[in-house]
Design a protein around this motif. Structure first.
Motif, mmCIF file in Angstrom:
data_model
loop_
_atom_site.group_PDB
_atom_site.id
_atom_site.type_symbol
_atom_site.label_atom_id
_atom_site.label_comp_id
_atom_site.label_asym_id
_atom_site.label_seq_id
_atom_site.Cartn_x
_atom_site.Cartn_y
_atom_site.Cartn_z
ATOM 1 N N ARG A 1 -28.184 92.407 -7.921
ATOM 2 C CA ARG A 1 -28.687 91.310 -8.741
ATOM 3 C C ARG A 1 -27.557 90.412 -9.223
ATOM 4 N NH1 ARG A 1 -31.008 94.128 -13.063
ATOM 5 N NH2 ARG A 1 -31.568 95.945 -11.872
ATOM 6 N N GLN B 1 -25.975 86.212 -6.855
ATOM 7 C CA GLN B 1 -27.068 85.283 -6.619
ATOM 8 C C GLN B 1 -26.677 84.401 -5.446
ATOM 9 O OE1 GLN B 1 -27.425 83.144 -10.273
ATOM 10 N NE2 GLN B 1 -28.570 84.757 -11.275
ATOM 11 N N GLN C 1 -21.832 80.598 -6.460
ATOM 12 C CA GLN C 1 -22.817 81.649 -6.692
ATOM 13 C C GLN C 1 -23.469 81.958 -5.348
ATOM 14 O OE1 GLN C 1 -25.380 80.113 -9.732
ATOM 15 N NE2 GLN C 1 -23.904 80.500 -11.342
ATOM 16 N N LEU D 1 -27.502 81.183 -4.330
ATOM 17 C CA LEU D 1 -28.154 79.904 -4.593
ATOM 18 C C LEU D 1 -27.842 78.912 -3.487
ATOM 19 C CD1 LEU D 1 -27.395 79.448 -8.405
ATOM 20 C CD2 LEU D 1 -29.507 80.211 -7.360
#
Length: 118
Positions: free
Chosen positions: A31, A34, A64, A36
């Motif tokens: 988690r 990320q 990210q 993106l």
């Protein structure tokens, strides 16, 4: 008094989080990364000499994304700038002062990039 059970040979005095391979910890690590799309990432481009024996390095921060994507972007930037570089701690370092060129490349690729610092 020695036992034949190999697990009992491991003597832990103190262990805070179990055996270190819990599924919950693995999910937490996943988690943390990320992935993106470029248009949602705010990256900063800055040239610095601090801690590099006077050599100028262009640092790109704020990514990210997964390490594989950073490696591919690094290869493209090194080719475009004609110089070396590396990925360190989710940052890209390119040898030399290439702020403006890297900014243009990142904007063409869809990143929200800005020059940081003087």
């Amino acid at each position: 008094m020695s036992s034949s059970n190999p697990k009992s040979d491991k003597r832990f005095v103190y262990q805070e989080f179990g055996n270190g391979s819990s599924p919950a910890l693995e999910r937490a690590v996943e988690r943390g990364i990320q992935d993106l799309p470029p248009n949602q990432q705010n990256v900063r481009v800055q040239a610095t000499r601090a801690g590099r024996k006077g050599k100028t390095v262009t640092i790109i921060t704020g990514f990210q994304t997964k390490p594989e994507n950073l490696a591919a972007l690094l290869k493209q930037l090194k080719t475009q700038c004609g110089t070396g570089g590396t990925v360190k701690e989710n940052e890209i370092e390119i040898q030399g002062d290439h702020k403006q060129k890297i900014l243009e490349i990142l904007i063409k690729l869809g990143y929200k990039a800005k020059i940081s610092g003087g």
